[in-house]
Design a protein around this motif. Structure first.
Motif, mmCIF file in Angstrom:
data_model
loop_
_atom_site.group_PDB
_atom_site.id
_atom_site.type_symbol
_atom_site.label_atom_id
_atom_site.label_comp_id
_atom_site.label_asym_id
_atom_site.label_seq_id
_atom_site.Cartn_x
_atom_site.Cartn_y
_atom_site.Cartn_z
ATOM 1 N N ALA A 1 34.652 5.525 27.937
ATOM 2 C CA ALA A 1 36.096 5.295 28.081
ATOM 3 C C ALA A 1 36.495 5.282 29.556
ATOM 4 C CB ALA A 1 36.870 6.377 27.335
ATOM 5 N N LEU A 2 35.928 6.194 30.329
ATOM 6 C CA LEU A 2 36.235 6.240 31.755
ATOM 7 C C LEU A 2 35.792 4.954 32.449
ATOM 8 C CD1 LEU A 2 37.177 7.817 34.261
ATOM 9 C CD2 LEU A 2 34.856 8.739 34.422
ATOM 10 N N ALA A 3 34.595 4.476 32.114
ATOM 11 C CA ALA A 3 34.101 3.240 32.712
ATOM 12 C C ALA A 3 35.004 2.062 32.342
ATOM 13 C CB ALA A 3 32.666 2.971 32.260
ATOM 14 N N ALA A 4 35.439 2.012 31.088
ATOM 15 C CA ALA A 4 36.303 0.923 30.643
ATOM 16 C C ALA A 4 37.653 0.957 31.356
ATOM 17 C CB ALA A 4 36.489 0.996 29.131
ATOM 18 N N PHE B 1 34.373 4.865 41.303
ATOM 19 C CA PHE B 1 33.505 5.253 40.197
ATOM 20 C C PHE B 1 32.166 5.812 40.663
ATOM 21 C CE2 PHE B 1 30.895 4.192 36.345
ATOM 22 C CZ PHE B 1 31.621 4.935 35.423
ATOM 23 N N TYR B 2 31.412 5.034 41.440
ATOM 24 C CA TYR B 2 30.028 5.410 41.726
ATOM 25 C C TYR B 2 29.846 6.391 42.870
ATOM 26 C CZ TYR B 2 28.131 2.149 38.332
ATOM 27 O OH TYR B 2 27.802 1.523 37.159
ATOM 28 N N SER B 3 30.816 6.510 43.759
ATOM 29 C CA SER B 3 30.637 7.450 44.867
ATOM 30 C C SER B 3 31.231 8.815 44.577
ATOM 31 C CB SER B 3 31.277 6.891 46.146
ATOM 32 O OG SER B 3 32.683 6.865 46.026
ATOM 33 N N ASN B 4 31.847 8.980 43.415
ATOM 34 C CA ASN B 4 32.507 10.257 43.140
ATOM 35 C C ASN B 4 32.460 10.645 41.669
ATOM 36 O OD1 ASN B 4 34.760 8.450 42.267
ATOM 37 N ND2 ASN B 4 35.040 8.200 44.466
ATOM 38 N N ILE B 5 33.369 10.114 40.872
ATOM 39 C CA ILE B 5 33.583 10.684 39.540
ATOM 40 C C ILE B 5 32.389 10.509 38.609
ATOM 41 C CG2 ILE B 5 34.724 8.609 38.620
ATOM 42 C CD1 ILE B 5 36.616 10.604 37.131
ATOM 43 N N PHE B 6 31.725 9.358 38.636
ATOM 44 C CA PHE B 6 30.599 9.145 37.721
ATOM 45 C C PHE B 6 29.410 10.039 38.050
ATOM 46 C CE2 PHE B 6 27.247 6.066 35.982
ATOM 47 C CZ PHE B 6 27.325 6.602 34.702
ATOM 48 N N PRO B 7 28.922 10.047 39.297
ATOM 49 C CA PRO B 7 27.811 10.963 39.581
ATOM 50 C C PRO B 7 28.176 12.430 39.391
ATOM 51 C CG PRO B 7 28.611 9.941 41.607
ATOM 52 C CD PRO B 7 29.242 9.205 40.470
ATOM 53 N N THR C 1 23.988 7.553 31.684
ATOM 54 C CA THR C 1 24.041 6.562 32.758
ATOM 55 C C THR C 1 24.108 5.159 32.188
ATOM 56 O OG1 THR C 1 22.682 8.027 34.125
ATOM 57 C CG2 THR C 1 22.921 5.760 34.860
ATOM 58 N N LEU C 2 23.326 4.918 31.152
ATOM 59 C CA LEU C 2 23.321 3.597 30.518
ATOM 60 C C LEU C 2 24.672 3.272 29.901
ATOM 61 C CD1 LEU C 2 21.704 1.101 29.684
ATOM 62 C CD2 LEU C 2 21.009 2.335 27.608
ATOM 63 N N VAL C 3 25.310 4.264 29.302
ATOM 64 C CA VAL C 3 26.624 4.038 28.703
ATOM 65 C C VAL C 3 27.642 3.656 29.774
ATOM 66 C CG1 VAL C 3 28.571 5.159 27.541
ATOM 67 C CG2 VAL C 3 26.247 5.515 26.700
ATOM 68 N N GLY C 4 27.716 4.454 30.844
ATOM 69 C CA GLY C 4 28.700 4.192 31.888
ATOM 70 C C GLY C 4 28.488 2.871 32.584
ATOM 71 N N THR C 5 27.248 2.595 32.982
ATOM 72 C CA THR C 5 26.953 1.348 33.679
ATOM 73 C C THR C 5 26.938 0.166 32.720
ATOM 74 O OG1 THR C 5 25.687 2.521 35.363
ATOM 75 C CG2 THR C 5 25.245 0.177 35.125
ATOM 76 N N GLY C 6 26.481 0.404 31.491
ATOM 77 C CA GLY C 6 26.409 -0.677 30.507
ATOM 78 C C GLY C 6 27.773 -1.228 30.141
ATOM 79 N N LEU D 1 19.931 10.339 41.314
ATOM 80 C CA LEU D 1 20.705 11.335 42.064
ATOM 81 C C LEU D 1 21.007 12.545 41.185
ATOM 82 C CD1 LEU D 1 22.404 12.070 44.654
ATOM 83 C CD2 LEU D 1 24.353 11.049 43.441
ATOM 84 N N ALA D 2 21.482 12.304 39.967
ATOM 85 C CA ALA D 2 21.792 13.397 39.051
ATOM 86 C C ALA D 2 20.533 14.143 38.640
ATOM 87 C CB ALA D 2 22.525 12.862 37.823
ATOM 88 N N LEU D 3 19.453 13.404 38.400
ATOM 89 C CA LEU D 3 18.207 14.036 37.966
ATOM 90 C C LEU D 3 17.615 14.902 39.081
ATOM 91 C CD1 LEU D 3 16.323 14.148 35.498
ATOM 92 C CD2 LEU D 3 14.962 12.339 36.576
ATOM 93 N N LEU D 4 17.837 14.515 40.329
ATOM 94 C CA LEU D 4 17.336 15.312 41.452
ATOM 95 C C LEU D 4 17.897 16.732 41.404
ATOM 96 C CD1 LEU D 4 17.077 14.170 45.158
ATOM 97 C CD2 LEU D 4 18.129 16.355 44.586
ATOM 98 N N PHE D 5 19.215 16.847 41.286
ATOM 99 C CA PHE D 5 19.819 18.183 41.266
ATOM 100 C C PHE D 5 19.538 18.900 39.942
ATOM 101 C CE2 PHE D 5 22.382 15.925 44.465
ATOM 102 C CZ PHE D 5 22.153 16.776 45.544
#
Length: 280
Positions: A40-43, A91-97, A150-155, A184-188
């Protein structure tokens, strides 16, 4: 400890992948709700772009009046009205990650330390499974869950890039930024997992994972303003992720290879220590 959780742990399949499948079954409901929220956020974000684009000149003029470092910190180096600049800044530099980080750190802290604290780890280890297998399969579960989100948001953005007027961005660009965000998320999450597996402390695991995510973001954000942090910029995973941005430059070694140089050792060390320490 609940009776259901204990029973499930005792019935964990001994076949390869059984621990992973058990973990995914336990998390499927929360994953569904998270997926709905992320989708929903991505949309909403993508659907707002045509309006931003229509009034774009005003936004760009506003950004031009700001110091260069501010636009870099916001992920808007290429402006707000270009598709890549808009998605980076909104989206990609803040809220999504950040959403992926919250989810990944939460699940990674539970995999070993959280389960040990709630009393469901020992019944699981009573099955014919080694500690090493339990740790690795549970971390694999973290990776699978993060990959789905990740697939949901980017997809959603990739599938609706036509109606959202994001056509200049090809599927390869969305694939690149999706993989980079996931790593990035998997790293942390891997650092959280390693601390939790090594110490058995869920609190310490969350503190390290979240603390490092915040600290390295501060280094990246202040590097454009403070010389001291500029010298440390290369150490920040946020720098690897955002400069250059995969949305602008596609696949980059920094955003795809450098995270693996942290993830793999963290998982190996955390698993090795867990395999040898006394459980509480």
């Amino acid at each position: 400890m609940t009776t259901t959780a204990t029973t499930t742990a005792r019935r964990a399949p001994a076949a390869p992948g059984g621990v992973l499948r058990q973990m995914l079954r336990e998390r499927v409901r929360s994953l569904l709700w998270w997926s709905i929220a992320v989708g929903a956020l991505a949309a909403i974000t993508g659907g707002s772009y045509p309006t931003v684009k229509e009034f774009g000149s005003g936004f760009d003029e506003m950004m031009e009046q700001m110091p260069e470092g501010v636009s870099e910190m916001l992920g808007a180096s290429s402006g707000l009205v270009t598709p890549d600049g808009y998605l980076n800044s909104q989206f990609y530099s803040n809220i999504f990650p950040i959403l992926l980080l919250v989810f990944g750190i939460m699940v990674a802290a539970w995999t070993v330390a959280g389960a040990e604290r709630e009393g469901t780890l020992e019944p699981l280890l009573a099955n014919p499974v080694s500690r090493t297998r339990v740790a690795l399969e549970r971390f694999a579960g973290v990776a699978v869950l993060l990959a789905v989100l990740t697939l949901v948001g980017t997809g959603v953005l990739a599938a609706l890039r036509g109606p959202f007027e994001l056509d200049p961005l090809g599927l390869n660009v969305f694939a690149a930024v999706g993989v980079a965000t996931f790593l990035l998320a998997l790293l942390f999450a891997s650092l959280t997992f390693a601390v939790g597996a090594a110490t058995g402390s869920k609190g310490a695991a969350i503190a390290v994972g979240a603390g490092l995510a915040a600290a390295t973001y501060v280094v990246f954000a202040l590097s454009a303003f403070v010389d001291f942090f500029d010298d440390l910029r290369w150490t920040s995973p946020w720098h690897w992720f955002l400069e250059p941005s995969p949305l602008t430059d596609g696949w980059t070694p920094a955003s795809t290879l450098l995270p693996l140089a942290v993830i793999v050792p963290a998982v190996v060390i955390g698993t090795a220590v867990f395999a040898r320490r006394d459980l509480r």
